[in-house]
Design a protein around this motif. Structure first.
Motif, mmCIF file in Angstrom:
data_model
loop_
_atom_site.group_PDB
_atom_site.id
_atom_site.type_symbol
_atom_site.label_atom_id
_atom_site.label_comp_id
_atom_site.label_asym_id
_atom_site.label_seq_id
_atom_site.Cartn_x
_atom_site.Cartn_y
_atom_site.Cartn_z
ATOM 1 N N PHE A 260 0.816 -1.210 0.000
ATOM 2 C CA PHE A 260 0.000 0.000 0.000
ATOM 3 C C PHE A 260 0.852 1.263 0.000
ATOM 4 C CE2 PHE A 260 -3.562 -2.644 0.674
ATOM 5 C CZ PHE A 260 -4.715 -1.884 0.503
ATOM 6 N N THR A 261 1.991 1.218 0.663
ATOM 7 C CA THR A 261 2.848 2.390 0.738
ATOM 8 C C THR A 261 3.316 2.826 -0.643
ATOM 9 O OG1 THR A 261 3.580 1.879 2.981
ATOM 10 C CG2 THR A 261 5.025 3.273 1.657
ATOM 11 N N GLU A 262 3.742 1.875 -1.455
ATOM 12 C CA GLU A 262 4.177 2.206 -2.807
ATOM 13 C C GLU A 262 3.005 2.635 -3.676
ATOM 14 O OE1 GLU A 262 6.417 -0.934 -4.520
ATOM 15 O OE2 GLU A 262 8.176 -0.627 -3.236
ATOM 16 N N GLU A 263 1.879 1.939 -3.549
ATOM 17 C CA GLU A 263 0.711 2.272 -4.373
ATOM 18 C C GLU A 263 0.184 3.674 -4.094
ATOM 19 O OE1 GLU A 263 -2.518 -0.342 -4.694
ATOM 20 O OE2 GLU A 263 -1.377 -1.911 -5.715
ATOM 21 N N ASP A 292 -13.193 -0.591 16.552
ATOM 22 C CA ASP A 292 -14.490 -1.264 16.481
ATOM 23 C C ASP A 292 -15.288 -0.902 15.233
ATOM 24 O OD1 ASP A 292 -14.090 -2.640 18.818
ATOM 25 O OD2 ASP A 292 -15.187 -1.227 20.082
ATOM 26 N N PHE A 293 -14.813 0.076 14.486
ATOM 27 C CA PHE A 293 -15.513 0.514 13.272
ATOM 28 C C PHE A 293 -14.795 0.045 12.002
ATOM 29 C CE2 PHE A 293 -16.275 3.537 16.709
ATOM 30 C CZ PHE A 293 -17.656 3.494 16.786
ATOM 31 N N LYS A 294 -13.875 -0.913 12.194
ATOM 32 C CA LYS A 294 -13.123 -1.532 11.097
ATOM 33 C C LYS A 294 -12.122 -0.587 10.442
ATOM 34 C CE LYS A 294 -15.050 -4.691 8.604
ATOM 35 N NZ LYS A 294 -15.911 -5.497 7.705
ATOM 36 N N ASN A 295 -11.798 0.516 11.126
ATOM 37 C CA ASN A 295 -10.709 1.366 10.663
ATOM 38 C C ASN A 295 -9.386 0.741 11.086
ATOM 39 O OD1 ASN A 295 -12.336 3.651 9.675
ATOM 40 N ND2 ASN A 295 -12.825 3.962 11.833
ATOM 41 N N THR A 300 3.684 4.622 13.127
ATOM 42 C CA THR A 300 5.029 4.737 12.574
ATOM 43 C C THR A 300 5.980 5.296 13.626
ATOM 44 O OG1 THR A 300 4.918 7.027 11.775
ATOM 45 C CG2 THR A 300 3.938 5.315 10.370
ATOM 46 N N VAL A 301 7.265 5.189 13.356
ATOM 47 C CA VAL A 301 8.254 5.685 14.301
ATOM 48 C C VAL A 301 8.672 7.119 14.000
ATOM 49 C CG1 VAL A 301 10.308 4.916 13.040
ATOM 50 C CG2 VAL A 301 10.339 4.980 15.553
ATOM 51 N N ASP A 302 8.219 7.668 12.856
ATOM 52 C CA ASP A 302 8.648 9.019 12.499
ATOM 53 C C ASP A 302 7.561 9.883 11.865
ATOM 54 O OD1 ASP A 302 8.413 7.671 10.113
ATOM 55 O OD2 ASP A 302 10.442 8.104 9.393
ATOM 56 N N ALA A 303 6.348 9.337 11.711
ATOM 57 C CA ALA A 303 5.294 10.087 11.024
ATOM 58 C C ALA A 303 3.944 9.973 11.716
ATOM 59 C CB ALA A 303 5.180 9.633 9.574
ATOM 60 N N GLY A 304 3.958 9.722 13.021
ATOM 61 C CA GLY A 304 2.705 9.640 13.753
ATOM 62 C C GLY A 304 1.885 8.410 13.422
ATOM 63 N N VAL A 305 0.561 8.589 13.423
ATOM 64 C CA VAL A 305 -0.380 7.494 13.209
ATOM 65 C C VAL A 305 -1.166 7.736 11.920
ATOM 66 C CG1 VAL A 305 -2.442 6.348 14.113
ATOM 67 C CG2 VAL A 305 -0.619 7.031 15.666
ATOM 68 N N TRP A 306 -1.421 6.642 11.204
ATOM 69 C CA TRP A 306 -2.269 6.706 10.022
ATOM 70 C C TRP A 306 -3.531 5.885 10.260
ATOM 71 C CZ3 TRP A 306 -1.130 9.218 5.307
ATOM 72 C CH2 TRP A 306 0.146 9.785 5.217
ATOM 73 N N LYS A 307 -4.674 6.413 9.834
ATOM 74 C CA LYS A 307 -5.937 5.676 9.877
ATOM 75 C C LYS A 307 -6.369 5.349 8.449
ATOM 76 C CE LYS A 307 -9.986 7.603 10.527
ATOM 77 N NZ LYS A 307 -11.156 8.292 11.152
ATOM 78 N N ASN A 312 -9.477 5.577 2.225
ATOM 79 C CA ASN A 312 -8.559 6.702 2.356
ATOM 80 C C ASN A 312 -7.670 6.559 3.587
ATOM 81 O OD1 ASN A 312 -9.800 8.230 0.126
ATOM 82 N ND2 ASN A 312 -11.536 8.469 1.535
ATOM 83 N N PHE A 313 -6.470 7.154 3.473
ATOM 84 C CA PHE A 313 -5.532 7.227 4.582
ATOM 85 C C PHE A 313 -5.552 8.634 5.175
ATOM 86 C CE2 PHE A 313 -3.845 3.537 2.429
ATOM 87 C CZ PHE A 313 -3.386 2.731 3.463
ATOM 88 N N THR A 314 -5.613 8.721 6.506
ATOM 89 C CA THR A 314 -5.566 10.002 7.205
ATOM 90 C C THR A 314 -4.413 9.965 8.196
ATOM 91 O OG1 THR A 314 -7.974 10.231 7.049
ATOM 92 C CG2 THR A 314 -6.831 11.646 8.629
#
Length: 361
Positions: A260-263, A292-295, A300-307, A312-314
């Motif tokens: 997913f990172t490359e895509e 609980d909402f399937k998110n 990451t160690v240098d870029a916070g959290v991704w949902k 979509n990625f946030t």
């Protein structure tokens, strides 16, 4: 079994709902639960968190990067270290067996068990049983436990503790004796037992290995091999996710492997070249969880959290209230709450809308 004596330093704490507790009542409850008469009480948790776990009694355990492990029952905070019998003060993983014993995978590929009274370490070089023919010990059973090792994994079941090397060329007895403790390309840093009973191993440099009880399948393509695989997770739909420290986020649906990172164009090519951090990237992943909402939540160690909501990625960082951009562990408790263990800024929680630092009051 020898009981360890703990330093008494009790102070008063508060319930989560704000009610004060009497110290003697706390002591009475804890004595009844664990038969321990004296404790290493603490007033705050170390800032470097490597693991989080809630046991069947609802008690939280917080493993640190160098201060041992903390036990928190909502009233009292207790700290355990090597002085109490823990194999190492870096606690990377926490599990519970069918009898309610708590197991800790520690630094230097150690493993200790806490039975409520004392610690037993199973990975002392003097006591760990090794043999040349480990193939007969490779099996999967419902209640077995798996732990990281320098050349493979440890497996525990029915009072038997075995070291199982993943490198099949390593059959010499002297090599086998050193490989549990020495870092190799086959060292295991993450483990997952999926819903079908398969066991997955994320390695230092050989990608991911799936063991189904009979055979091994290796996943190394699309940049998975090389950097360490530190995160393994199965989502509610049965997909297996791999978190690679440099290669990014991978998804395996049982048929195909997707990076997913490359895509999504979220790679950090500079990290592989110079080790440079990559804010805004999804490259150096340490942990993966699902709410609980399937998110899907990716730390990451240098870029916070991704949902990831399936489309979509946030990205969330300290600008959004996260206490740190270096996330070692994300854990969902029995109430569905998300806990974020950080590298240097303690524990952060997410209530569905906002991030807030977790503190003992």
């Amino acid at each position: 079994m020898k009981n360890y004596i703990f330093l008494l330093l009790l102070t008063s704490f508060a319930f989560c709902n704000g009610q004060n507790n009497n110290i003697s009542e706390q002591l009475s409850v804890l004595q009844k639960e664990s038969n321990i008469s004296v404790f290493n009480a603490a007033t705050e948790i170390d800032n470097n968190i490597r693991s989080i776990f809630q046991d069947k009694n609802g008690i939280y355990w917080f493993g640190t990067n160098g201060a041992g492990v903390y036990r928190y029952d909502g009233k009292t905070l207790i700290q355990f270290t090597t002085k109490d019998g823990l194999s190492n003060n870096q606690v990377q993983s926490i599990q519970e067996d069918k009898s309610g014993n708590i197991w800790f995978g520690t630094g230097v590929f150690g493993v200790s068990r806490f039975d409520g009274q004392s610690f037993t370490t199973y990975t002392n070089k003097e006591t760990l049983q090794l043999n040349n023919d480990s193939d007969k010990d490779w099996k999967i059973e419902p209640n077995d436990l798996w732990f990281y090792a320098g050349g493979g994994v440890y497996r525990y079941n029915d009072n038997l503790f075995n070291y199982l090397p993943l490198d099949k060329s390593n059959v010499n007895l002297m090599q086998s004796q050193s490989s549990p403790y020495n870092l190799s390309r086959h060292a295991v840093y993450s483990i997952l037992k999926d819903k079908k009973g398969n066991v997955w191993f994320g390695t230092q440099a050989k990608g991911v290995c799936k063991y189904d009880g009979k055979s091994f399948t290796w996943f190394t393509e699309k940049g998975l091999e090389g950097p360490a695989v530190l995160g393994l997770f199965e989502d509610s739909d049965g997909n297996i996710w791999f978190g690679n420290n440099g290669g990014g986020l991978f998804k395996y649906d049982g048929k195909s492997l997707i990076n997913f990172t490359e895509e999504k164009g979220l790679s950090n090519s500079e990290f592989k070249v110079s080790g440079k951090a990559g804010p805004g990237t999804l490259s150096r992943i340490y942990t993966i969880c699902e709410d609980d909402f399937k998110n899907l939540w990716i730390g990451t160690v240098d870029a916070g959290v991704w949902k990831y909501d399936g489309r979509n990625f946030t990205n969330y960082t300290t600008k959004d209230g996260l206490t740190s951009n270096a996330i070692n562990i994300i854990y969902k408790d029995k109430n569905g709450e998300l806990w974020f263990g950080t590298d240097g800024d303690g524990i952060c929680k997410f209530n569905g809308k906002d991030f807030a630092k977790f503190e003992i009051k």
